[in-house]
Design an enzyme around this catalytic site. Structure first.
Site, PDB file in Angstrom:
ATOM      1  N   ARG A 264       0.814  -1.222   0.000  1.00 20.86           N
ATOM      2  CA  ARG A 264       0.000   0.000   0.000  1.00 20.86           C
ATOM      3  C   ARG A 264       0.844   1.267   0.000  1.00 20.86           C
ATOM      4  NH1 ARG A 264      -2.722  -3.599   3.321  1.00 20.86           N
ATOM      5  NH2 ARG A 264      -1.899  -2.538   5.129  1.00 20.86           N
TER       6      ARG A 264
ATOM      7  N   GLU B 178       4.033  -7.201  15.654  1.00 19.36           N
ATOM      8  CA  GLU B 178       3.240  -7.568  16.819  1.00 19.36           C
ATOM      9  C   GLU B 178       3.167  -9.086  16.964  1.00 19.36           C
ATOM     10  OE1 GLU B 178       0.916  -4.215  14.797  1.00 19.36           O
ATOM     11  OE2 GLU B 178       2.817  -5.229  14.532  1.00 19.36           O
TER      12      GLU B 178
END
Length: 170
Positions: free
Chosen positions: A58, A95
């Protein structure tokens, strides 16, 4: 322009508790997409930018049209093993694991001013890795630009001393 009207929010993606901000609905509307890029261009136009770098995927749909609008070059930052020429790499923690980003070793010349652009600033891990890559080649990171910033995740804290431009905040 209220770009939030063109962002689809998807609950529990990619995992429970995450509220995913999907820009594909904005990208699908040519007028809004152009206006978003034009607005980002206005935000960063005072910076002395030689290149824009953006992480896949993106970051390409934000960084490349922004580079075009500003009349500067674009540098793709990709996952390890995806670029065909000699690369430099930086690994970082996610994460949920580790990842490695790469850039061609000749993509940025020492002293060039680089803006890093992406769709979203969350925790700042990906973008701070992009900053490290550019600096590793001697580039001067003059700022960062995003369509969306998730302010509760405090990604700006991983970008000390850098200008952070965002169209939208959640």
């Amino acid at each position: 322009m209220n770009f939030k009207d063109y962002i689809r929010v998807i609950p529990d993606f990619p995992q429970p508790g995450i509220s995913f901000k999907d820009i594909t609905t904005l990208l699908n509307d040519g007028t809004q997409y152009r206006e978003a890029i034009d607005e980002l261009k206005q935000m960063v136009s005072a910076l002395n930018i030689d290149l824009i770098a953006g992480p896949e995927a993106r970051g390409f749909v934000v960084g490349a049209p922004l580079a075009y609008a500003l009349g500067v070059g674009f540098v793709p930052i990709r996952k390890k093993g995806k670029l065909p020429y000699d690369t430099i790499e930086v690994s970082y923690d996610l994460e949920y694991g580790k990842d490695t980003l790469a850039m061609h070793s000749d993509a940025v010349k020492p002293g060039q001013n680089v803006l890093i652009a992406d769709d979203l600033l969350a925790t700042g891990g990906t973008i701070s890795t992009c900053v490290d890559l550019v600096r590793k080649l001697g580039g001067n990171v003059v700022g960062t630009a995003f369509m969306i910033e998730l302010t509760d995740l405090n990604g700006r804290s991983k970008l000390p001393g850098l200008e952070v431009f965002s169209l939208l905040s959640y």
